[in-house]
Design an enzyme around this catalytic site. Structure first.
Site, short mmCIF file in Angstrom:
data_model
loop_
_atom_site.label_atom_id
_atom_site.label_comp_id
_atom_site.label_asym_id
_atom_site.label_seq_id
_atom_site.Cartn_x
_atom_site.Cartn_y
_atom_site.Cartn_z
CG ASP A 39 19.52 12.59 2.86
OD1 ASP A 39 18.39 12.27 3.25
OD2 ASP A 39 19.73 13.18 1.78
CE LYS A 61 16.11 8.59 -1.52
NZ LYS A 61 16.13 9.92 -0.89
CG MET A 174 24.68 8.04 -5.86
SD MET A 174 22.94 8.53 -5.79
CE MET A 174 22.86 9.75 -7.10
#
Length: 311
Positions: A39, A61, A174
């Site tokens: 990641d 991502k 996030m």
């Protein structure tokens, strides 16, 4: 290259970024891997525990940007298992906490591919540890909720704040991009001006802690240039007990990339030591490394000021 039977996929948590917080099992499996699908938030230094022959594939991502879709990542993992015996799917933090682990596990089970989940230290734990605190405190914060500020289908989706309103700690992953929306959501339920800490790059050489209250935190953020950096929000009465003077200040000691040359085990040990002291570093690599690793490390060091350290 192919294997007669599908290989085994290890879904590994790489922790919050500091290589010293990688679990022993994760390190052992990374060293054993034939291929690693990693990641965006995985520290490149952690990838260097792998063999020079290991292929590394970036499937990261980036929130709020067009990026590789989860379905495509799932297929890449399956394809890797058809060609390699030991496949590592390396995720930042802990794969079981907002790591979409269930989707990947269901895909592997559907294709009858063996897998194992290897937990890692999650960023919320690393963040409060760096503040010399815990996520709970007797008589102050009896519980903690992990929530997310990023939703797949709707930017207007509400974050789960029930535990905060009920006196617990709320850790929002996030949530930086949607912080304004989250603050307004909390204001609709209560007038209480909760204390908040936002920890950027928890546990890493460039960690930064910004504190305030619901009414001041956005102003505090404008005083710093932290756009695009990963951060976690910790809210609740517990934060009012945070003593900013008691922690070691994480200032970037140098903008150089320190490249460690020498025997690999010794170089890795030196890199861990330097990283813990607040320096950005990699170990040296050469043309014997897999082309995917060469490309990654060359890209990382491009246009960087480099200082070599010999062991």
């Amino acid at each position: 290259m192919s294997v007669e039977l599908p290989g085994t996929v290890y879904l590994i948590g790489a922790g919050p970024g500091n290589p010293n917080l990688l679990t022993k099992k994760a390190e052992r499996l990374i060293k054993k891997a034939d291929v690693i699908l990693y990641d965006r938030l995985v520290n490149p230094l952690i990838l260097q525990y792998a063999s020079p022959e290991t292929k590394v594939i970036n499937v990261g991502k980036k929130p709020y940007f067009k990026h590789i879709q989860q379905e495509e990542i799932n297929l890449k993992i399956v394809e890797a298992a058809k060609h390699y015996q030991y496949v590592v799917r390396l995720k930042g933090g802990d794969p079981a906490i907002f790591g979409r682990i269930t989707e990947e596990v269901h895909t592997l089970a559907k294709h009858q591919i063996n897998y194992e989940i290897v937990p890692g230290i999650t960023s919320a734990s690393a963040a409060v540890a760096s503040m010399n605190m815990g996520l709970t405190m007797r008589s102050v914060a009896p519980s903690v909720t992990f929530s997310t500020g990023h939703f797949k289908d709707s930017i207007d989706h509400d974050t789960d704040i029930r535990n905060l309103i009920n006196g617990g700690t709320l850790a929002i992953y996030m949530g930086i991009k949607r912080l304004g929306h989250i603050l307004k959501q909390i204001e609709t339920y209560t007038d209480e001006d909760y204390p908040i800490a936002i920890v950027f790059n928890a546990s890493c050489f460039n960690q930064q802690i910004i504190t305030g209250t619901l009414s001041t935190i956005e102003h505090e953020l404008t005083l710093h240039h932290l756009d695009g950096r990963p951060g976690i929000c910790i809210l609740g009465h517990l934060i009012s007990y945070f003593d900013n003077t008691s922690i070691c200040k994480h200032e970037i000691l140098s903008h150089k990339y320190y490249v460690i040359k020498g025997d690999k085990p010794l170089a890795l040990a030196k890199a861990e030591e330097l990283y813990e002291d607040g320096y950005q570093c990699l170990i040296d690599f050469d043309h014997h490394y897999h082309v995917s690793q060469q490309h990654l490390y060359n890209e990382l060091l491009q246009y960087k000021e480099i200082e070599y350290v010999y062991v």
